[in-house]
Scaffold this active site. Structure first.
Site, PDB file in Angstrom:
ATOM      1  CG  HIS A 219     -11.562 -11.475  -7.750  1.00  0.00           C
ATOM      2  ND1 HIS A 219     -10.457 -10.843  -7.263  1.00  0.00           N
ATOM      3  CD2 HIS A 219     -11.204 -12.767  -7.905  1.00  0.00           C
ATOM      4  CE1 HIS A 219      -9.480 -11.723  -7.128  1.00  0.00           C
ATOM      5  NE2 HIS A 219      -9.909 -12.905  -7.507  1.00  0.00           N
ATOM      6  CB  SER A 223      -5.506  -6.669 -10.737  1.00  0.00           C
ATOM      7  OG  SER A 223      -5.751  -7.794  -9.938  1.00  0.00           O
ATOM      8  CE  LYS A 247       6.188 -10.133 -11.896  1.00  0.00           C
ATOM      9  NZ  LYS A 247       5.947  -9.168 -12.962  1.00  0.00           N
ATOM     10  CG  ASP A 248       1.806 -13.871  -6.696  1.00  0.00           C
ATOM     11  OD1 ASP A 248       2.362 -12.762  -6.787  1.00  0.00           O
ATOM     12  OD2 ASP A 248       0.584 -14.025  -6.838  1.00  0.00           O
ATOM     13  CD  GLU A 291       7.571  -4.298  18.424  1.00  0.00           C
ATOM     14  OE1 GLU A 291       8.632  -3.966  18.999  1.00  0.00           O
ATOM     15  OE2 GLU A 291       7.433  -5.379  17.822  1.00  0.00           O
TER      16      GLU A 291
END
Ligand code: HEM
Lengths: 428, 281
Positions: A219, A223, A247-248, A291
């Site tokens: 922050h 971004s 959007k998320d 894995e």
């Protein structure tokens, strides 16, 4: 607060005003993931994956805590306790499959998140700290997932723990002592299982703490975006809420859908059948594999088959850890001032090869060893190290980037006019 | 500085990998890998065509009951089912009285302690008991089986790749005469005495004697003709259930979750379009 035009929190309700004076928690949320955080207006769906990783961590913590109420970390009964979770605990099968597949979803999302950072140059100044903290999170996740996989105490749990802790014995002189100290015994046993459970419970909360730092560091500069061009003014950004919360939500829906398909219809697809056999120190599985999310690194480990000054095994272990640790130096290895690979034609090609390379390494890590497979793994490992440590610094200096847009808004408007440099880009 | 060190480290790794690569190639040329009998003669499992497979899979209760009968009459002589209780059979459509009778009549009794003398003893099974092991312990099990341990079957359908089909193929179609070609090509791989050639078993020689040998070995309560193929299919269906008793609940919940999430995705998409409608991005 990153930009001067960021909205300010102004509670209207008396109760919220009161709360704001005593403990400004809503203000913190408002500024972190609310309308108070201005975000570039041109982010594509690759920017959903940070939020998705957070959601995945939340799912792991919730399902994990409930599992821990029924799980017994004792080598004699651990396997049986998982079976009674699967059969007798109410919705126990759901919790357990959600947790096991949730780990896969978490790693998948984080790999895409890291790939996004590589493609759009998000690791570069001024976001180096965000990147460094991200690599720390990734390391913690790998440790957490590894120790979690040991808990059901199946054959792969046991033999995986045996192989992974065996890395420490590659250290000259003190290696074996360290290994015995870490395991609390000469082989994985009750002592190891107990400490793994303790740490497996602890680390997710450490991860949550590092995520707070990760977002805090983010922050400060704000971004990155698909053009890689810095925000120039208010017209380049929109408030996080409601624009990116909306959007998320779409991304979250798709994520949950994929997760649900895996969990409900193919919950054992990504697991190994041998882990449904209880751990047996006297019977080594024909083919020990980790894995899926560790396979590329496992392939690097196995590719070092020649002694040279150091033992081949030690080279393998150094290279395997090195293959992740080198990410810490990425911001300084890549000196190109251009962030987004959309404007770096040469870098973009090499990145494509790297993606392919990692997929090949993943295949090699899981395949039965044969000379052809080993050879493939060695070639792919060579490219992996060459890419980051040799090619990338050279490309950064020699390549001629394409012209950058003057601003985010200009790029957006040009895209809508159907011309301009971002037309062919993969940004939406 | 970072870049110089990095390129040196990179060069070191690349160099050592180059050495290793050279070693792999020269080894490959001088010492080409030999074919093995397992590699050439091992077969991939046949499809058992179980109704529990697939997205909407459900157990065929009658088939699973028949499979239970095969387990009871054949496999339980050697294999335990230690994660399954008698009372779980109610999920297959047996009523409480039937389950009680099955438990009580089970040939192997539960180990217990005589409350008067404290000596080891046995008692008849009750519905809350797990299926008992036919052997007192692993040593006894090995002693009775040519030194091989018959594994617990509760999770077998999940503990092998393509487990349900594997079990079906192994016991239904695996026991064939060892191919003459195999013995000719790999004389050392002739099945040793005491083991049995099985083309679906990983190393081709299994210690389990063929458990299903003739049609009609089991007389099905529902009158189905008990061919070897049918019994193998049925027991594979039963073991699919023992490995994943909650399969139907999982599929049903999954169906609901997927429908819900698809609706959620559409709504979220609509909200997203709505929020962004005035903004070029
Ligand atoms: C970073 C987040 C986490 C990751 C990546 C993770 C990963 C894993 C993995 C891979 C397994 C093995 C699954 C299996 O095959 O059965 C596991 C098991 C387990 N985890 Fe976690 N886990 C996380 C968080 C947690 C938390 C927060 C708790 C509890 C507070 C927890 C408790 C357990 C328990 C009790 C098991 C054993 C049950 C089982 O094997 O299903 N986990 N975890």
């Amino acid at each position: 607060m990153s930009f001067p035009w960021a909205k300010h929190y102004q509670p209207k309700q008396p109760l919220m005003r009161w709360l704001d004076e005593k403990l400004p928690l809503p203000r913190l949320v408002y500024n972190a993931v609310g309308a108070g955080y201005p975000v570039p207006r041109n982010l594509n769906y690759f920017w959903n994956f940070g939020v998705l990783a957070g959601a995945a961590l939340g799912i792991q913590i919730i399902t994990g805590i409930v599992l821990a109420m029924h799980y017994a970390a004792n080598a004699g009964v651990a396997f049986g306790s998982i079976e009674s979770i699967m059969r007798d605990v109410n919705a126990g099968w759901f919790l357990r499959y959600a947790h096991a597949n949730g780990a896969s979803m978490f790693l998948l999302v984080v790999y895409i998140h890291i790939g996004r950072g590589l493609y759009y140059g998000s690791y570069k100044a001024p976001r180096e700290m965000v990147w460094l903290l991200g690599v720390v999170i990734f390391l913690l996740m790998m440790a957490t997932a590894f120790m979690g996989y040991v808990l059901p105490w199946g054959q792969m749990s046991f033999w995986g723990a045996q192989v992974i802790t065996g890395f420490f014995s590659a250290i000259p002189l003190v290696g074996d002592t360290i290994r015995v100290w870490l395991l609390g015994g000469f082989a994985p046993d009750n002592a190891a299982l107990n400490r793994f459970f303790s740490l497996h419970y602890l680390l997710p909360f450490v991860i949550a703490g590092v995520i707070v730092l990760h977002i805090w560091a983010l922050h400060i500069p704000g971004s990155n975006n698909p053009t890689g061009v810095e925000v120039k003014g208010e017209q380049d950004t929109v408030p996080f809420h409601p624009y990116y919360t909306a959007k998320d939500a779409v991304g979250l829906g798709v994520f949950m859908l994929v997760f649900a398909l895996l969990l409900f219809f193919s919950p054992n697809l990504l697991g190994h059948p041998d882990n449904y056999i209880e751990a047996n120190p006297l019977s080594t599985p024909a083919h020990i594999v980790p894995e899926w999310y560790f396979l590329p690194f496992y392939a690097i480990l196995k590719s070092f088959t020649a002694n040279f000054i150091l033992d081949a095994k030690l080279w393998g272990v150094l290279a395997m850890f090195g293959s992740i640790l080198l990410l810490f130096f990425l911001p300084w290895l890549d000196s190109s001032p251009v962030r987004s690979a959309n404007f770096r034609p040469l870098y973009r090609k090499f990145l494509g090869v790297l993606l392919l390379d990692v997929l090949v390494l993943g295949y090699v890590g899981g395949a039965e060893p044969s000379p052809g497979v080993i050879l493939l793994g060695q070639i792919a490992s060579i490219y992996y190290f060459a890419h980051f440590l040799i090619i990338l610094p050279i490309v950064a200096r020699s390549e001629r980037p394409r012209p950058l847009p003057n601003s985010i808004t200009e790029a957006v408007l040009e895209k809508h006019a159907g011309l301009g440099p971002t037309k062919s880009a993969m940004a939406n | 500085m970072v870049r110089i060190i990095a390129s040196l480290v990179g060069a070191a790794f690349v160099f050592v990998l180059g050495l290793a690569l050279f070693g792999t190639v020269s080894e490959w040329v001088s010492n080409p890998p030999v074919e093995s009998a397992e590699h050439e003669f091992h077969h991939h499992p046949l499809d058992a065509g179980l109704s529990s497979a697939g997205f909407f899979g459900k157990f065929d209760r009658r088939q699973v009951q028949r499979g239970f009968q095969v387990y009871q009459e054949v496999c339980s002589a050697c294999h335990s089912l230690k994660y399954v209780s008698f009372r779980d059979l109610t999920q297959l459509g047996y009523n409480d009285a039937e389950v009680k009778a099955i438990a009580k009549g089970w040939k192997i009794e539960q180990p217990t302690i005589n409350p008067d003398t404290g000596e080891a003893s046995t008692r008849p099974n009750v519905p809350s008991d797990r299926f008992p092991s036919p052997f007192a312990n692993d040593i006894a099990a090995r002693a009775a089986n040519n030194n091989a341990l018959p594994p617990d079957l509760s999770l077998m359908a999940k503990a092998r790749h393509d487990g349900a089909n594997y079990i079906y193929s192994l016991v239904g179609h695996g026991y064939v005469a060892q191919p003459a070609e195999l013995i000719r090509k790999f004389p050392a791989s002739k099945t040793p005495t005491g083991l049995h050639y099985n083309q679906y078993f990983a190393n081709l020689n299994i210690a389990m004697p063929p458990p299903l040998t003739q049609d009609g070995q089991v007389t099905y309560a529902d009158g189905t003709r008990a061919s070897v193929d049918q019994m193998a299919k049925d027991v594979s269906a039963f073991l699919t259930w023992t490995a994943e008793p909650r399969l139907e609940a999982r599929h049903a919940a999954g169906f609901g979750a997927v429908v819900f999430l698809i609706i959620f995705c559409f709504l979220a998409w609509g909200a997203y379009q709505n929020v962004w409608r005035d903004l070029k991005h």
